[in-house]
Motif scaffolding. Structure first.
Motif, mmCIF file in Angstrom:
data_model
loop_
_atom_site.group_PDB
_atom_site.id
_atom_site.type_symbol
_atom_site.label_atom_id
_atom_site.label_comp_id
_atom_site.label_asym_id
_atom_site.label_seq_id
_atom_site.Cartn_x
_atom_site.Cartn_y
_atom_site.Cartn_z
ATOM 1 N N ALA A 221 -18.685 -32.181 37.705
ATOM 2 C CA ALA A 221 -20.148 -32.190 37.689
ATOM 3 C C ALA A 221 -20.686 -33.602 37.923
ATOM 4 O O ALA A 221 -21.618 -33.799 38.708
ATOM 5 C CB ALA A 221 -20.656 -31.634 36.365
ATOM 6 N N ALA A 222 -20.104 -34.596 37.259
ATOM 7 C CA ALA A 222 -20.553 -35.979 37.435
ATOM 8 C C ALA A 222 -20.307 -36.458 38.864
ATOM 9 O O ALA A 222 -21.153 -37.149 39.447
ATOM 10 C CB ALA A 222 -19.842 -36.888 36.442
ATOM 11 N N ALA A 223 -19.178 -36.079 39.443
ATOM 12 C CA ALA A 223 -18.882 -36.482 40.817
ATOM 13 C C ALA A 223 -19.870 -35.853 41.793
ATOM 14 O O ALA A 223 -20.367 -36.520 42.713
ATOM 15 C CB ALA A 223 -17.452 -36.096 41.181
ATOM 16 N N LEU A 224 -20.200 -34.580 41.607
ATOM 17 C CA LEU A 224 -21.154 -33.912 42.499
ATOM 18 C C LEU A 224 -22.558 -34.486 42.335
ATOM 19 O O LEU A 224 -23.279 -34.668 43.330
ATOM 20 C CB LEU A 224 -21.158 -32.412 42.242
ATOM 21 N N ILE A 225 -22.957 -34.789 41.100
ATOM 22 C CA ILE A 225 -24.278 -35.385 40.878
ATOM 23 C C ILE A 225 -24.355 -36.768 41.526
ATOM 24 O O ILE A 225 -25.330 -37.094 42.203
ATOM 25 C CB ILE A 225 -24.600 -35.457 39.364
ATOM 26 N N SER A 226 -23.318 -37.591 41.331
ATOM 27 C CA SER A 226 -23.341 -38.936 41.935
ATOM 28 C C SER A 226 -23.287 -38.852 43.454
ATOM 29 O O SER A 226 -23.918 -39.663 44.143
ATOM 30 C CB SER A 226 -22.203 -39.781 41.386
ATOM 31 N N LEU A 227 -22.571 -37.890 44.009
ATOM 32 C CA LEU A 227 -22.535 -37.704 45.459
ATOM 33 C C LEU A 227 -23.920 -37.317 45.976
ATOM 34 O O LEU A 227 -24.383 -37.836 46.994
ATOM 35 C CB LEU A 227 -21.502 -36.642 45.822
ATOM 36 N N GLY A 228 -24.592 -36.414 45.263
ATOM 37 C CA GLY A 228 -25.947 -36.026 45.651
ATOM 38 C C GLY A 228 -26.926 -37.184 45.583
ATOM 39 O O GLY A 228 -27.768 -37.358 46.467
ATOM 40 N N ILE A 229 -26.823 -37.999 44.545
ATOM 41 C CA ILE A 229 -27.698 -39.170 44.422
ATOM 42 C C ILE A 229 -27.410 -40.166 45.542
ATOM 43 O O ILE A 229 -28.329 -40.753 46.118
ATOM 44 C CB ILE A 229 -27.540 -39.816 43.025
ATOM 45 N N GLY A 230 -26.136 -40.334 45.867
ATOM 46 C CA GLY A 230 -25.779 -41.229 46.971
ATOM 47 C C GLY A 230 -26.361 -40.765 48.297
ATOM 48 O O GLY A 230 -26.891 -41.568 49.073
ATOM 49 N N PHE A 231 -26.284 -39.465 48.570
ATOM 50 C CA PHE A 231 -26.873 -38.927 49.800
ATOM 51 C C PHE A 231 -28.390 -39.070 49.801
ATOM 52 O O PHE A 231 -29.004 -39.360 50.831
ATOM 53 C CB PHE A 231 -26.494 -37.462 50.000
#
Length: 194
Positions: free
Chosen positions: A173-183
Motif C-alpha cells: 500500500a505504501a509503495a503504491l501510494i508513493s508511486l501515485g504521488i510521484g506520478f
C-alpha cells in the motif's frame, strides 16, 4: 569525358542505385529477428536492437515475477490466492508488452536511420529518442535490489515469511501510494513547464 570514365561513372551509378534499392529490405529484415527473439524470451529483442538496459530490465522483471509466484505458492504461510493470480497474470502482460515495445523500438531505430532531407538538402530535425535510458546509478541500484529479491525468494528464510505475513499489505500500500504521488508530482511539473 572519355568512354572509360563514362562507363565507370554509369557503373558506379548503377551500384549506388542497387544499394538504395536493397537498403529498405535490410532495415525491414532487422525488425523480424528482433520480434522473434522477443517472442522467444522477453528482453532478447531489446538486447538485439542495442537497448541493453531495457532488455535486462525485462528479463529481471520476468525472473522476479516467476520467483515471487513460486515463493508465495510454496511457502508454509497462508496462500494468498488473489496475489498468486495477479503474479500469474503479470507474466503474459510482461511478455506482450515486451513484444509491443520491441516493435516500437525497431520502428524508431529504422526511421532514425532514414534521414529525410528537405528541398534545400538539409536534414530534417529528428524526433527525440523515447528509448534513451536515464543516466545515473538507478539502473545499477535496481539490478542489485532485484538480485537481492531473487536471492531471498530462493533461500526462503523464515524471517521473510513472518515479515510478509505481518507487513506485506502495508508495504505494498505504501509503495503504491508513493508511486501515485510521484506520478502526480511529475505531471504537475510537466504541466507547469508547458
Amino acid at each position: 569525358m572519355s568512354y572509360i570514365q563514362l562507363e565507370s561513372s554509369t557503373a558506379f551509378k548503377k551500384k549506388q542505385y542497387k544499394k538504395k534499392q536493397r537498403k529498405p529490405y535490410r532495415l525491414r529484415k532487422r525488425k523480424i529477428p528482433a520480434v522473434l527473439l522477443a517472442a522467444l524470451l522477453p528482453g532478447l529483442g531489446h538486447i538485439y536492437l542495442g537497448l541493453f538496459k531495457k532488455g535486462v530490465l525485462f528479463i529481471l522483471a520476468l525472473l522476479l515475477d516467476a520467483s515471487a509466484l513460486l515463493y508465495f505458492s510454496s511457502t508454509g504461510m497462508n496462500i494468498n490466492v488473489p496475489l498468486l493470480i495477479l503474479l500469474a497474470l503479470m507474466i503474459p502482460v510482461i511478455y506482450f508488452y515486451n513484444v509491443f515495445d520491441v516493435l516500437q523500438a525497431a520502428d524508431y531505430i529504422i526511421s532514425r536511420r532514414r534521414t529525410e532531407q528537405d528541398d534545400a538538402g538539409e536534414t530534417v530535425r529528428q524526433r527525440p529518442n523515447p528509448f534513451l535510458a536515464e543516466k545515473g546509478i538507478s539502473f545499477g541500484v535496481l539490478l542489485v535490489c532485484g538480485g537481492l529479491l531473487l536471492f531471498f525468494f530462493y533461500q526462503k528464510p523464515a524471517w521473510l515469511a513472518i515479515y510478509m505475513n505481518i507487513y506485506g499489505e502495508i508495504i505494498v500500500a505504501a509503495a503504491l501510494i508513493s508511486l501515485g504521488i510521484g506520478f502526480l508530482i511529475r505531471e504537475m511539473v510537466r504541466s507547469a513547464g508547458r
